[in-house]
Design a protein around this motif. Structure first.
Motif, PDB file in Angstrom:
ATOM      1  N   GLY A 177       0.810  -1.204   0.000  1.00  0.00           N
ATOM      2  CA  GLY A 177       0.000   0.000   0.000  1.00  0.00           C
ATOM      3  C   GLY A 177       0.847   1.259   0.000  1.00  0.00           C
ATOM      4  N   ALA A 178       1.924   1.254   0.799  1.00  0.00           N
ATOM      5  CA  ALA A 178       2.822   2.407   0.832  1.00  0.00           C
ATOM      6  C   ALA A 178       3.477   2.626  -0.527  1.00  0.00           C
ATOM      7  CB  ALA A 178       3.885   2.211   1.912  1.00  0.00           C
ATOM      8  N   LEU A 179       3.923   1.541  -1.155  1.00  0.00           N
ATOM      9  CA  LEU A 179       4.552   1.667  -2.468  1.00  0.00           C
ATOM     10  C   LEU A 179       3.575   2.203  -3.512  1.00  0.00           C
ATOM     11  CD1 LEU A 179       6.614  -1.659  -2.488  1.00  0.00           C
ATOM     12  CD2 LEU A 179       7.544   0.664  -2.427  1.00  0.00           C
ATOM     13  N   ALA A 180       2.309   1.802  -3.410  1.00  0.00           N
ATOM     14  CA  ALA A 180       1.306   2.298  -4.353  1.00  0.00           C
ATOM     15  C   ALA A 180       1.016   3.779  -4.149  1.00  0.00           C
ATOM     16  CB  ALA A 180       0.016   1.487  -4.208  1.00  0.00           C
ATOM     17  N   ALA A 190      12.298   3.112  -2.875  1.00  0.00           N
ATOM     18  CA  ALA A 190      11.545   3.121  -4.123  1.00  0.00           C
ATOM     19  C   ALA A 190      11.463   4.520  -4.717  1.00  0.00           C
ATOM     20  CB  ALA A 190      10.140   2.564  -3.884  1.00  0.00           C
ATOM     21  N   TYR A 191      11.409   5.524  -3.837  1.00  0.00           N
ATOM     22  CA  TYR A 191      11.216   6.897  -4.314  1.00  0.00           C
ATOM     23  C   TYR A 191      12.521   7.585  -4.695  1.00  0.00           C
ATOM     24  CZ  TYR A 191       9.863  11.822  -4.291  1.00  0.00           C
ATOM     25  OH  TYR A 191       9.672  13.130  -4.637  1.00  0.00           O
ATOM     26  N   PHE A 192      13.573   7.408  -3.892  1.00  0.00           N
ATOM     27  CA  PHE A 192      14.785   8.196  -4.071  1.00  0.00           C
ATOM     28  C   PHE A 192      15.854   7.525  -4.935  1.00  0.00           C
ATOM     29  CE2 PHE A 192      13.030  10.136  -0.208  1.00  0.00           C
ATOM     30  CZ  PHE A 192      13.134  11.478  -0.540  1.00  0.00           C
ATOM     31  N   LEU A 193      15.749   6.238  -5.178  1.00  0.00           N
ATOM     32  CA  LEU A 193      16.763   5.552  -5.977  1.00  0.00           C
ATOM     33  C   LEU A 193      16.291   5.344  -7.408  1.00  0.00           C
ATOM     34  CD1 LEU A 193      18.238   2.814  -3.603  1.00  0.00           C
ATOM     35  CD2 LEU A 193      19.343   4.914  -4.402  1.00  0.00           C
ATOM     36  N   ASP A 194      17.104   5.777  -8.347  1.00  0.00           N
ATOM     37  CA  ASP A 194      16.796   5.591  -9.761  1.00  0.00           C
ATOM     38  C   ASP A 194      17.681   4.469 -10.303  1.00  0.00           C
ATOM     39  OD1 ASP A 194      15.926   5.798 -12.339  1.00  0.00           O
ATOM     40  OD2 ASP A 194      16.985   7.675 -12.783  1.00  0.00           O
ATOM     41  N   VAL A 195      17.275   3.246 -10.030  1.00  0.00           N
ATOM     42  CA  VAL A 195      18.066   2.081 -10.460  1.00  0.00           C
ATOM     43  C   VAL A 195      17.216   1.116 -11.275  1.00  0.00           C
ATOM     44  CG1 VAL A 195      19.758   2.185  -8.584  1.00  0.00           C
ATOM     45  CG2 VAL A 195      17.592   0.974  -8.226  1.00  0.00           C
ATOM     46  N   GLY A 196      16.187   1.640 -11.908  1.00  0.00           N
ATOM     47  CA  GLY A 196      15.300   0.779 -12.676  1.00  0.00           C
ATOM     48  C   GLY A 196      14.182   0.244 -11.797  1.00  0.00           C
ATOM     49  N   THR A 197      13.059  -0.040 -12.411  1.00  0.00           N
ATOM     50  CA  THR A 197      11.900  -0.509 -11.661  1.00  0.00           C
ATOM     51  C   THR A 197      11.596  -1.970 -11.974  1.00  0.00           C
ATOM     52  OG1 THR A 197      10.399   0.253 -13.405  1.00  0.00           O
ATOM     53  CG2 THR A 197      10.888   1.785 -11.602  1.00  0.00           C
ATOM     54  N   ILE A 198      10.913  -2.593 -11.033  1.00  0.00           N
ATOM     55  CA  ILE A 198      10.448  -3.969 -11.202  1.00  0.00           C
ATOM     56  C   ILE A 198       8.940  -3.918 -11.380  1.00  0.00           C
ATOM     57  CG2 ILE A 198      10.312  -6.262 -10.172  1.00  0.00           C
ATOM     58  CD1 ILE A 198      12.694  -5.537  -8.441  1.00  0.00           C
ATOM     59  N   ASP A 199       8.463  -4.378 -12.521  1.00  0.00           N
ATOM     60  CA  ASP A 199       7.028  -4.344 -12.796  1.00  0.00           C
ATOM     61  C   ASP A 199       6.388  -5.644 -12.329  1.00  0.00           C
ATOM     62  OD1 ASP A 199       7.171  -1.828 -14.014  1.00  0.00           O
ATOM     63  OD2 ASP A 199       7.796  -2.719 -15.921  1.00  0.00           O
ATOM     64  N   VAL A 200       6.206  -5.733 -11.012  1.00  0.00           N
ATOM     65  CA  VAL A 200       5.578  -6.917 -10.433  1.00  0.00           C
ATOM     66  C   VAL A 200       4.073  -6.724 -10.362  1.00  0.00           C
ATOM     67  CG1 VAL A 200       5.459  -8.395  -8.398  1.00  0.00           C
ATOM     68  CG2 VAL A 200       7.648  -7.436  -9.108  1.00  0.00           C
ATOM     69  N   VAL A 201       3.662  -5.603  -9.806  1.00  0.00           N
ATOM     70  CA  VAL A 201       2.246  -5.273  -9.679  1.00  0.00           C
ATOM     71  C   VAL A 201       2.029  -3.907 -10.302  1.00  0.00           C
ATOM     72  CG1 VAL A 201       0.325  -4.918  -8.084  1.00  0.00           C
ATOM     73  CG2 VAL A 201       2.110  -6.593  -7.532  1.00  0.00           C
ATOM     74  N   PRO A 202       1.069  -3.769 -11.213  1.00  0.00           N
ATOM     75  CA  PRO A 202       0.801  -2.454 -11.812  1.00  0.00           C
ATOM     76  C   PRO A 202       0.505  -1.401 -10.751  1.00  0.00           C
ATOM     77  CG  PRO A 202      -0.404  -4.190 -12.972  1.00  0.00           C
ATOM     78  CD  PRO A 202       0.185  -4.826 -11.744  1.00  0.00           C
ATOM     79  N   GLY A 203       1.130  -0.233 -10.907  1.00  0.00           N
ATOM     80  CA  GLY A 203       0.893   0.856  -9.971  1.00  0.00           C
ATOM     81  C   GLY A 203       1.760   0.825  -8.732  1.00  0.00           C
ATOM     82  N   ILE A 204       2.621  -0.188  -8.603  1.00  0.00           N
ATOM     83  CA  ILE A 204       3.507  -0.305  -7.453  1.00  0.00           C
ATOM     84  C   ILE A 204       4.898   0.164  -7.838  1.00  0.00           C
ATOM     85  CG2 ILE A 204       4.598  -1.874  -5.816  1.00  0.00           C
ATOM     86  CD1 ILE A 204       1.664  -1.543  -5.271  1.00  0.00           C
ATOM     87  N   ALA A 205       5.403   1.192  -7.140  1.00  0.00           N
ATOM     88  CA  ALA A 205       6.753   1.694  -7.389  1.00  0.00           C
ATOM     89  C   ALA A 205       7.736   0.790  -6.651  1.00  0.00           C
ATOM     90  CB  ALA A 205       6.879   3.137  -6.895  1.00  0.00           C
TER      91      ALA A 205
END
Length: 359
Positions: free
Chosen positions: A24-27, A284-299
């Motif tokens: 929930g926090a990541l979303a 999740a917010y401050f690091l720009d190292v690429g994202t993992i698309d596990v769940v849509p809308g989750i950073a």
């Protein structure tokens, strides 16, 4: 259903609640940032951690004084008010503005008010848990986007030490636990181990504080608490100073007393879920190292995933220790797991240790 199966289900439910707060926090990270909910001007300032810790100490002292003078209604009013505020923040981002009054999302406002009414008039365990997940996710997201990597790590480390001291050395948290548990407010997550369990019908501290005081008299390790957390963004309570309490009946019968076997619920402080999740959201917010698309809308990225997995690993170790009849402070294991998992994830992403610490 035998004791062991019931305990396994209770542990699984606890993990699910923690995951609800974390996911929930990541979303909410990106929606909160876009809505301008960042709480500080400079999230990389390490003194933010000191200010927050000072607020915790002050809030703890205030709560103890309130309980001493039988003004618990002030605490309940504050927690319910904070619950409504955080629920509004969350629902305003997640509930589509189908009906608006002026610029206000009427459905989101109504949902937040329903949360407050439910807490006032029917605080059953599932109401407490649902509200706790909503509050926890909102609070962790707010602090995740407000605390840079170094302040977040410092905060988790300081609170882990404070939690250990307040559990193993001082006893003021026993008084705080007794007060907040009897108020039946979302400062704890309640995990029933019996389908017939009712939080409303129970005296939440029966057999808990008394047993711990007996244990404290027999051991120099101190006693753990059943108190929990909360947040006016987490900062207005002893949120972080909470840890699970064995209030369940389902552990090894040869290791627990008859009274312990009869308990039918576990209690774990909401702060134990919120505090380590701050690092998850911050990574999740401050690091720009690429994202993992596990769940849509989750950073999510690898360092944040590492912090998430590390928290759950710490939770499982903590539950194992507590269910064996050895109460422990929650945050040393949970925050330690989050920091360790985060650092492993950061290194796996190719970051140096200096970069991982935000230096």
């Amino acid at each position: 259903m035998n004791h062991r199966t019931r305990v396994y289900l209770a542990v699984a439910f606890t993990v699910a609640l923690f995951l609800g707060v974390q996911l929930g926090a990541l979303a909410l990270v990106e929606p909160f940032q876009e809505a301008g909910h960042q709480a500080v001007e400079d999230p990389d300032d390490p003194t933010n951690s000191a200010v927050y810790f000072g607020i915790i100490l002050g809030a703890t002292a205030l709560m103890l004084v309130t309980f001493k003078y039988d003004a618990q209604w002030l605490i309940k009013a504050m927690i319910v008010g904070v619950s409504v505020m955080l629920a509004w923040f969350v629902f305003a981002e997640l509930v589509p503005p189908v009906v608006t009054v002026g610029e206000v999302n009427a459905l989101a406002a109504l949902a937040a008010l329903v949360v407050g009414a439910a807490l006032l008039f029917y605080p059953e365990w599932y109401v407490i848990d649902t509200t706790g997940v909503v509050m926890g996710a909102g609070a962790a997201a707010l602090f995740g986007i407000s605390f840079g990597l170094l302040p977040a790590i410092l905060l988790l480390a300081v609170l882990a030490v404070y939690d250990a001291i307040s559990v193993y050395r001082t006893e003021h948290m026993l008084d705080l636990a007794e007060g907040v548990m009897d108020l039946k407010i979302p400062v704890v997550l309640v995990i029933p181990t019996s389908l017939s369990y009712s939080y409303l019908a129970s005296s939440s501290t029966d057999g808990v504080l008394e047993d711990r005081e007996d244990d404290a008299a027999e051991s120099d390790t101190g006693s753990a608490r059943t108190d929990g957390s909360n947040a006016d963004s987490v900062s207005e309570s002893s949120a972080d100073d909470s840890n699970p309490n064995n209030d369940g009946s389902d552990t090894d019968t040869d290791e627990l007393s008859e009274a312990e076997q009869e308990r039918d619920a576990l209690f774990i402080g909401l702060g134990d879920a919120v505090i380590p999740t701050i690092l998850v959201a911050s990574a999740a917010y401050f690091l720009d190292v690429g994202t993992i698309d596990v769940v849509p809308g989750i950073a999510l990225n690898v360092p944040a995933l590492g912090a998430l997995v590390g928290t759950i690993a710490g939770l499982l170790v903590l539950m194992y220790m507590v269910l064996k009849g050895r109460p422990h402070a929650g945050l040393p294991l949970l925050n330690g797991g989050a920091i360790g998992g985060y650092l492993l994830g950061a290194l796996a992403s190719g970051l140096s240790l200096a970069a991982a610490f935000g230096l």
